[in-house]
Design an enzyme around this catalytic site. Structure first.
Site, PDB file in Angstrom:
ATOM      1  N   ASP A   1       2.490  -2.009  12.194  1.00 34.87           N
ATOM      2  CA  ASP A   1       1.792  -0.789  11.623  1.00 34.87           C
ATOM      3  C   ASP A   1       2.714   0.458  10.532  1.00 34.87           C
ATOM      4  OD1 ASP A   1      -0.212   1.071   9.673  1.00 34.87           O
ATOM      5  OD2 ASP A   1      -1.746   0.768  11.812  1.00 34.87           O
ATOM      6  N   GLY A   2       2.496   0.335   9.102  1.00 41.60           N
ATOM      7  CA  GLY A   2       3.081   1.698   8.838  1.00 41.60           C
ATOM      8  C   GLY A   2       2.943   2.905   9.144  1.00 41.60           C
TER       9      GLY A   2
ATOM     10  N   GLN B   1      -6.108 -10.426   8.478  1.00 41.81           N
ATOM     11  CA  GLN B   1      -7.059 -10.550   7.164  1.00 41.81           C
ATOM     12  C   GLN B   1      -7.413 -12.280   6.932  1.00 41.81           C
ATOM     13  OE1 GLN B   1      -4.583  -8.042   4.611  1.00 41.81           O
ATOM     14  NE2 GLN B   1      -2.619  -9.436   5.683  1.00 41.81           N
TER      15      GLN B   1
ATOM     16  N   HIS C   1       6.483  -6.258  -9.693  1.00 41.52           N
ATOM     17  CA  HIS C   1       7.633  -5.678  -9.090  1.00 41.52           C
ATOM     18  C   HIS C   1       8.593  -4.699  -9.662  1.00 41.52           C
ATOM     19  CE1 HIS C   1       5.936  -8.945  -6.501  1.00 41.52           C
ATOM     20  NE2 HIS C   1       5.943  -7.547  -5.542  1.00 41.52           N
TER      21      HIS C   1
ATOM     22  N   ASP D   1       3.974  -0.486  -0.984  1.00 39.50           N
ATOM     23  CA  ASP D   1       3.564  -1.785  -1.462  1.00 39.50           C
ATOM     24  C   ASP D   1       1.978  -2.260  -0.976  1.00 39.50           C
ATOM     25  OD1 ASP D   1       2.639  -3.835  -3.312  1.00 39.50           O
ATOM     26  OD2 ASP D   1       4.898  -5.050  -2.765  1.00 39.50           O
TER      27      ASP D   1
HETATM   28  N1  SAM Z   1       0.899  -5.843  -4.803  1.00 41.62           N
HETATM   29  C1  SAM Z   1      -0.156  -5.621  -3.923  1.00 41.62           C
HETATM   30  C2  SAM Z   1      -1.325  -5.110  -4.543  1.00 41.62           C
HETATM   31  O1  SAM Z   1      -1.193  -5.001  -5.821  1.00 41.62           O
HETATM   32  O2  SAM Z   1      -2.348  -4.979  -4.069  1.00 41.62           O
HETATM   33  C3  SAM Z   1       0.151  -5.890  -2.616  1.00 41.62           C
HETATM   34  C4  SAM Z   1       0.984  -6.730  -1.770  1.00 41.62           C
HETATM   35  S1  SAM Z   1       1.390  -7.036  -0.473  1.00 41.62           S
HETATM   36  C5  SAM Z   1       1.140  -8.150   0.006  1.00 41.62           C
HETATM   37  C6  SAM Z   1       0.110  -5.672   0.669  1.00 41.62           C
HETATM   38  C7  SAM Z   1       0.920  -5.655   1.959  1.00 41.62           C
HETATM   39  O3  SAM Z   1       0.525  -4.367   2.741  1.00 41.62           O
HETATM   40  C8  SAM Z   1       0.177  -6.846   3.077  1.00 41.62           C
HETATM   41  O4  SAM Z   1       1.225  -7.347   3.431  1.00 41.62           O
HETATM   42  C9  SAM Z   1      -1.009  -6.335   3.926  1.00 41.62           C
HETATM   43  O5  SAM Z   1      -0.888  -6.994   5.121  1.00 41.62           O
HETATM   44  C10 SAM Z   1       0.287  -5.095   4.758  1.00 41.62           C
HETATM   45  N2  SAM Z   1      -0.039  -4.162   4.757  1.00 41.62           N
HETATM   46  C11 SAM Z   1      -1.974  -3.246   5.117  1.00 41.62           C
HETATM   47  N3  SAM Z   1      -1.810  -2.614   5.772  1.00 41.62           N
HETATM   48  C12 SAM Z   1      -0.634  -2.491   6.029  1.00 41.62           C
HETATM   49  C13 SAM Z   1      -0.346  -1.771   7.146  1.00 41.62           C
HETATM   50  N4  SAM Z   1      -1.190  -0.517   7.562  1.00 41.62           N
HETATM   51  N5  SAM Z   1       0.930  -1.334   7.643  1.00 41.62           N
HETATM   52  C14 SAM Z   1       2.311  -2.282   6.654  1.00 41.62           C
HETATM   53  N6  SAM Z   1       1.711  -3.411   6.182  1.00 41.62           N
HETATM   54  C15 SAM Z   1       1.022  -3.120   5.577  1.00 41.62           C
END
Ligand code: SAM
Length: 566
Positions: free
Chosen positions: A403-404, A296, A327, A422
């Site tokens: 990846d989650g 990204q 949070h 999150d």
């Molecule tokens: N508070 C935010 C919102 O309201 O949109 C979310 C913030 S947080 C920074 C989102 C995070 O999820 C990002 O750092 C992104 O890299 C992560 N992310 C996206 N897809 C993901 C996945 N498949 N597995 C784990 N993390 C993921």
């Protein structure tokens, strides 16, 4: 025909094919780049893909016109010069088109006032604007194939072949190498160029490759003409004026090439400036950092009153101003409802704000923090310390970069008391997968029987259908599901949803909540027993009840996708 002539023609043909290979490579590489940039702009990767693929295919229709032009052009020198010039123009376009697309939001604003666009939805005006800007590249590239074919046919003819009979072979060869280059270009750009070079330098690399390919073809052509004795060396004739003109004509392509190279060098020297300016404009100024990670675009800005703010792919993620509100309400309702949260899983949340809030509960001994993108963590460690308080280094936190979805699918260890999602809003297919019934099912499998899952469920005011779809999807997996609303200063009205087989946060009394917070030594700015109850109470509102009718369960096959332009 002599072996020498055969050898010269063979070399020239090879260079033409190599040229086509590299132009194919650059065109598909650029398509990938543009798709990514446009996806960030409009917030949907599938619409971006559709728009750019269609634009490129339409743009290649220009080869019809250039084919006719190539047929009409009798001078081969003109033809090859035309091709080299075209490569120079493509080179400039490859450097400039992406920064220009960032201005399309503003251009579309102006276009909306024109009578032709007045009755169209802004979203479509924006798509048309982006399409028109993106069209520049394929329009120019569409000319390469007929001109290269014409040159191949000419070389064949000079060798004494029946060109008409060889048309199939020539076009077959050209299309084969062009497609091979295109395939490789798409893969290399997605897998290596963007992650390692970033978008700016990838476009520069593709631009310079295009330019070099054009120049090499031009010089090879001059070499071929001389070797074949097709063009007497300038100055050999008797007529002085004719000699002068011939010499001028012979050196013209080189001179033009040098001038254009000079222009390119100027652009190259200013590329960061061009890129920075367009990014700055897009984010409203004060961009402190930007990069393209493997997954990204990461941008950090600083404005008043939001403070330092993180954007991913153009979407606001968190700001210093929002930290406490967002949070605290994401984390504490689930954690106080659990009688003794010990082991917690956080998916996403690379800024660290969620983990920081969880660590406040002294019952927690282990947090598994699964983040896809290490770069988000690195950037937030540097710029958003005020949000994460360096929680990444806490011995209770185990950071896993993966990846989650894969993590929960394959997880075999001790189950969790609480799972937190999150994640960004489901505005791309990739993220939308983490809001599906299949993913929620996997989350349930990693939760203990009395565990609880909470995730942010977008702006209930802007996207009520998405919020209610998250609720419906949770219902397809968990027996106890609820929604609660709160306000985040810069996002506006926000929501989170909880799912569990046993725990019901709504049933907690304010007195109990305050006692739990005190007992676990949790300090908060906004969250307490009263605000907990108020936020659950507010979610039973007529606006959301009406949105429930349009909500549906999100699946991998048919994910719910948030469209910011709807
Ligand atoms: N508070 C935010 C919102 O309201 O949109 C979310 C913030 S947080 C920074 C989102 C995070 O999820 C990002 O750092 C992104 O890299 C992560 N992310 C996206 N897809 C993901 C996945 N498949 N597995 C784990 N993390 C993921």
């Amino acid at each position: 025909m002599s072996e020498a002539i055969k050898g010269i023609s063979k070399r020239y043909r090879r260079v033409i094919l190599l040229f086509m290979f590299f132009t194919g490579l650059c065109s598909f590489g650029y398509e990938v780049l543009l798709e990514r940039a446009v996806g960030i702009l409009i917030g949907s990767s599938s619409v971006a893909m559709g728009l750019i693929i269609s634009t490129f295919i339409m743009g290649y229709l220009s080869s019809f016109y250039f084919g006719k032009l190539a047929d009409r052009t009798k001078s081969k020198r003109k033809l090859v010069t035309m091709l080299a010039m075209l490569e120079c123009l493509i080179c400039v376009a490859l450097v400039l088109v992406i920064p220009i697309t960032r201005y399309s939001l503003f251009i579309a604003d102006y276009l909306s006032y024109f009578i032709f666009f007045y009755y169209l939805d802004y979203y479509y005006v924006l798509l048309i604007t982006i399409g028109l800007i993106a069209l520049i590249v394929p329009l120019l590239m569409g000319a390469e194939i007929p001109i290269a074919m014409k040159l191949m046919a000419w070389v064949d003819k000079e060798e004494g072949h029946d060109t008409y009979g060889d048309v199939g072979k020539i076009s077959g060869k050209i299309f084969t190498v062009d497609s091979l280059g295109a395939g490789l270009g798409g893969l290399l750009t997605a897998l290596f160029f963007i992650p390692f070079l970033g978008r700016t330098y990838t476009s520069l690399l593709l631009a310079l490759t295009t330019l070099c390919a054009g120049m090499i073809l031009l010089f090879t052509h001059q070499w071929y003409v001389r070797q074949m004795g097709l063009d007497p060396l300038p100055g050999n004739g008797k007529d002085k004026k004719a000699n002068y003109l011939r010499r001028k004509r012979a050196t013209a392509p080189y001179k033009i090439a040098v001038v254009i190279l000079f222009v390119i060098l100027l652009i190259v020297a200013n590329i960061s400036e061009i890129e920075n300016r367009s990014i700055d404009r897009f984010y409203g100024g004060n961009v402190r950092f930007h990069m393209d990670s493997k997954y990204q675009e990461i941008v950090i800005t600083e404005h008043e009153p939001e403070g330092v703010t993180l954007y991913l792919n153009g979407q606001l993620q968190i700001s210093e101003l929002d930290d406490a509100m967002y949070h605290e309400f994401l984390i504490h309702p689930a954690l106080v409802t659990h009688p003794a949260p010990r082991k917690v899983l956080v998916i996403g949340g690379g800024d660290g704000g969620a983990v920081e809030e969880i660590l406040k509960h002294d019952t927690v001994v282990e947090i598994t923090f699964v983040e896809l993108d290490i770069e988000v963590i690195n950037v937030c460690k540097k710029y958003l310390k005020s949000i994460n308080n360096n929680c990444f280094d806490d011995p209770r936190v185990d950071v896993k970069i993966t990846d989650g979805r894969i993590f929960v699918r394959d997880y075999k260890g001790e189950k969790f008391d609480v799972v937190v999602g999150d994640l960004p809003d489901p505005d791309t297919e990739a993220v939308a997968m983490l809001y599906t019934t299949e993913f929620f099912g996997d989350v349930k499998n990693v939760l203990k029987e009395d565990g609880i899952f909470v995730l942010q469920s977008c702006s209930w005011f802007e996207y009520p259908k998405i919020t209610m779809s998250v609720v419906e999807t949770l219902h397809s997996v968990f027996s106890e599901v609820d929604l609660y609303l709160y306000n985040v200063w810069t996002y506006g009205p926000w929501s989170s949803a909880v799912g569990s087989s046993k725990l019901v946060p709504r049933s907690m009394s304010p007195k109990d909540i305050d006692a739990i917070l005190e007992e676990r030594t949790v300090t908060t700015e906004y969250y307490n027993g009263d605000t907990h109850n108020a936020s659950f109470f507010m979610s039973k509102n007529p606006f959301l009840e009406s949105a429930r009718k349009d909500a549906r369960i999100s699946t991998i096959d048919r994910p719910i996708l948030q469209n910011p332009w709807e």
